[in-house]
Design an enzyme around this catalytic site. Structure first.
Site, PDB file in Angstrom:
ATOM      1  N   HIS A 421       0.832  -1.204   0.000  1.00  0.00           N
ATOM      2  CA  HIS A 421       0.000   0.000   0.000  1.00  0.00           C
ATOM      3  C   HIS A 421       0.872   1.261   0.000  1.00  0.00           C
ATOM      4  O   HIS A 421       0.727   2.136  -0.851  1.00  0.00           O
ATOM      5  CB  HIS A 421      -0.916  -0.035   1.228  1.00  0.00           C
ATOM      6  CG  HIS A 421      -1.818   1.139   1.366  1.00  0.00           C
ATOM      7  ND1 HIS A 421      -3.168   1.070   1.108  1.00  0.00           N
ATOM      8  CD2 HIS A 421      -1.560   2.419   1.730  1.00  0.00           C
ATOM      9  CE1 HIS A 421      -3.702   2.261   1.300  1.00  0.00           C
ATOM     10  NE2 HIS A 421      -2.749   3.105   1.686  1.00  0.00           N
ATOM     11  N   GLU A 422       1.812   1.293   0.948  1.00  0.00           N
ATOM     12  CA  GLU A 422       2.659   2.487   1.040  1.00  0.00           C
ATOM     13  C   GLU A 422       3.579   2.605  -0.178  1.00  0.00           C
ATOM     14  O   GLU A 422       3.816   3.700  -0.681  1.00  0.00           O
ATOM     15  CB  GLU A 422       3.480   2.477   2.330  1.00  0.00           C
ATOM     16  CG  GLU A 422       2.650   2.524   3.608  1.00  0.00           C
ATOM     17  CD  GLU A 422       1.685   3.703   3.663  1.00  0.00           C
ATOM     18  OE1 GLU A 422       1.997   4.767   3.096  1.00  0.00           O
ATOM     19  OE2 GLU A 422       0.604   3.562   4.279  1.00  0.00           O
ATOM     20  N   ASP A 497      -7.635   7.058   2.926  1.00  0.00           N
ATOM     21  CA  ASP A 497      -7.240   7.601   1.628  1.00  0.00           C
ATOM     22  C   ASP A 497      -8.473   7.962   0.811  1.00  0.00           C
ATOM     23  O   ASP A 497      -8.529   9.019   0.185  1.00  0.00           O
ATOM     24  CB  ASP A 497      -6.435   6.559   0.845  1.00  0.00           C
ATOM     25  CG  ASP A 497      -5.084   6.303   1.488  1.00  0.00           C
ATOM     26  OD1 ASP A 497      -4.650   7.160   2.282  1.00  0.00           O
ATOM     27  OD2 ASP A 497      -4.486   5.267   1.198  1.00  0.00           O
TER      28      ASP A 497
HETATM   29 ZN    ZN Z   1      -2.741   5.077   2.146  1.00  0.00          ZN
END
Ligand code: ZN
Ligand code: ADP
Ligand code: MG
Length: 599
Positions: A421-422, A497
């Site tokens: 994800h990062e 997000d």
């Molecule tokens: Zn994120």
């Protein structure tokens, strides 16, 4: 058994029975016959005997009945009766006896007057003692509850705080000042008055504050924000005054205010009416800090895990203008913390602290201390003389499974998802030319998020273009896009997000006039609720039709950005894997390491 309670019961019973006995026995006084009646009875020759005891008369009639009466003091009863007209002849028939005054009678009457006084006195004595015993509350509630830790016996030093080297470096200045204030003052240096320690619970904020006082060898006064806001109106403010006075008398020293967010929330707003007390307390803290002279030599260290909700007045220069961040430790930090807490404990040679540190992603200092302790308990239960690696493993399972854990601990699969994800955010940012450059990427949890990607000039631009907004949304969607590319299913990890992307897109459409369909009008009134420190809603002042168009525009912006991000990541899948692998190994990577992947 609670002895105070027993005393209360005895006292109450004593008082009640005393008043009852007064009612019952004192009641006979009502039957005292007037002397005139006695005289007329005597004149008729009906009185047989009179027993005189002091002024009380016990009169026995000829029929055997008896009455009581009272003679006048100082005058004999015979004389009184004669004066009341009883003939001499009748008087000589009456047998008048004088009883010696009873010894007990005197004592009983003295006791009768004193006993209630004594009982009432005791009653109040115990009430007062009780009140004082209960934590100074009723009698001296204005006194601060600050506990004093003597500075001449520093128990905690910087060595006890593992990792956190940046924080130590910053606080070292404070230590030096507290050690030799004259040196700084003579040069006219402005000394920090307040240091705000920020970080999630259990990261060692309290420990660090104690270490500062230990290093400097000065007294440490500590109080918790929640203790200020306790009982009566006005108490908080007077406690603050008291605390600062006590500190000034003991300067140089440190005042440590734990959980300052309890009193230091933004003023002037709030749900419910009980904010006055908090505001007064906060105001008093500000007044006291402003009142410091250059030679006061008192430094206030405050700790919070919610710096976002603090009143801006607290952060102004001359107050808590220094900020020291204590974040969750990465694996190197965790290894050092484990080192501190296993020092002096018998570890078997199988124990690999480095391996434990790598397994405990998400643990903070307090968790690690707990882990070591649990492992020691397990070893003791096995009747072992040493703590084994297996003890650590079982302790960790116990802690992760445990119901009461609040902080995040992640397993291997979650770790992989967070890493991708990062890496997704970072890679998209890298590939889009006008995106903010990546500063740091980490899979160590911050707040609610699993990991974090930091960009360099965050929010520093004053004018932002439409393309910049689009880029920003694309970067924000990069996390979720990477999850979708790499894993068969998506997680809740991206919910923050998605919210951010939607908010950005909505602002573009409704506030900045960046959508062709909606045009240059702005819609909705931004409404901020200071108490919560963030927007909570918008006023709708437009038609359903426009609302629909807005929704469609927002949707299009976000979905386009998402597709764009997915495309970038698919094209550079090899780099994505590379960055994610780096993250899984190192947890945190800085800009040079990250950029090296692309060279
Ligand atoms: Zn994120
Ligand atoms: P906070 O005030 O940030 O909530 P504390 O200072 O109360 O956290 O930390 C709780 C305990 O966790 C400490 O007493 C200490 O034993 C351990 N601990 C936390 N951080 C560290 C650290 N960096 N090094 C060593 N021990 C730590
Ligand atoms: Mg604490």
């Amino acid at each position: 058994m609670n002895w105070t309670r027993v005393f209360y019961i005895i006292l109450v019973i004593g008082l009640v029975s005393f008043f009852f006995s007064q009612l019952l026995f004192g009641g006979s006084a009502a039957d005292v016959k007037p002397l005139t009646e006695v005289a007329s009875l005597a004149a008729e020759g009906k009185v047989a005997e009179i027993v005189v005891q002091e002024n009380d008369l016990d009169i026995t009639l000829k029929g055997g009945a008896s009455i009581v009466s009272r003679k006048e003091p100082e005058i004999g009863i015979a004389e009184t009766l004669k004066n009341l007209g009883v003939p001499e002849a009748q008087l000589s028939n009456i047998n008048i006896k004088v009883a010696s005054p009873s010894q007990w009678g005197g004592w009983i009457s003295i006791l009768g007057t004193l006993l209630p006084l004594v009982l009432i006195g005791l009653f109040f004595f115990f009430i007062l003692r009780q009140a004082q015993g209960a934590g100074n509350q009723a009698m001296s509630f204005g006194k601060s509850k600050a506990r004093m830790f003597t500075g001449d016996k520093p128990t905690v030093t910087f060595d006890d705080v593992a990792g956190a080297d940046e924080a130590k470096e910053e606080l070292n200045e404070v230590v030096e000042f507290l050690r030799e204030p004259e040196k700084f003052i003579s040069l006219g240096a402005r000394i920090p008055k307040g240091v705000l320690m920020v970080g999630p619970p259990g990261c060692g904020k309290t420990l660090m504050a104690k270490a500062v006082s230990g290093e400097a060898g000065v007294p440490f006064f500590s109080i918790s924000g929640s203790e200020f806001v306790e009982m009566f109106v006005g108490v908080g403010a007077s406690r603050v005054r008291d605390l600062f006075e006590q500190a000034k008398r003991n300067s140089p020293c440190i005042i440590f205010v734990d959980e300052i967010d309890a009193v230091g929330r933004q003023r002037g707003a709030g749900l419910g009416g009980s904010n006055d007390e908090r505001e007064q307390t906060l105001n008093q803290i500000l007044v006291e800090m402003d009142g410091f002279d250059t030679d006061t030599n008192v430094i206030v260290i405050a700790a919070t895990n919610r710096p976002d909700i603090l009143d801006p007045a607290l952060l102004r220069p001359g107050r808590f203008d220094r900020r020291v961040v204590l974040d969750r430790p990465d694996w190197q930090g965790r290894e050092k913390i484990l080192g501190v807490h296993t020092k002096g404990k018998p570890l078997s040679s199988s124990v690999d602290l480095n391996a434990i540190a790598k397994m405990t992603v998400g643990f903070v200092g307090a968790d690690l201390e707990n882990l070591v302790n649990e492992a020691a308990i397990l070893a003791a239960r096995r009747n072992s003389k040493q703590i084994d690696m297996l003890d650590f493993q079982s302790a960790m399972e116990k802690i992760i499974m445990g119901p009461e854990r609040k902080s995040r601990v992640i397993n291997a699969q979650e770790k992989e998802i967070i890493a991708y994800h990062e890496a997704g955010h970072a890679l998209v940012a890298k590939m889009l030319p006008d995106a903010d450059p990546v500063h740091k990427v980490s899979i160590v949890a911050r707040g609610q998020a699993g990991g974090v990607t930091m960009y360099l000039p965050e929010d520093d631009k004053s004018l932002m273009s439409r393309d910049y907004f689009k880029t920003k949304i694309t970067v924000v969607m990069g996390g979720r896009a990477a999850e979708e590319i790499m894993f068969p299913t998506v997680t809740t990890g991206a919910s923050d997000d998605l919210q951010r992307a939607t908010k950005l897109a909505r602002a573009m459409v409704t506030r900045y006039g960046m959508s062709e369909k909606i045009g240059l009008l702005t819609y909705g009134k931004k409404e901020e609720l200071v108490f919560l420190g963030k927007e909570i809603g918008e006023h709708r002042s437009y038609s359903e039709e426009i609302a629909r168009t807005i929704d469609l525009e927002v949707r299009k912006l976000v979905l386009d950005a998402y597709e764009n991000a997915k495309q970038i990541l698919s094209e550079h899948r090899d780099k994505l894997v590379e960055v994610a692998d780096l993250l899984m190994n190192q947890e945190t990577i800085d800009a040079p390491t990250f950029n090296a992947v692309f060279s």
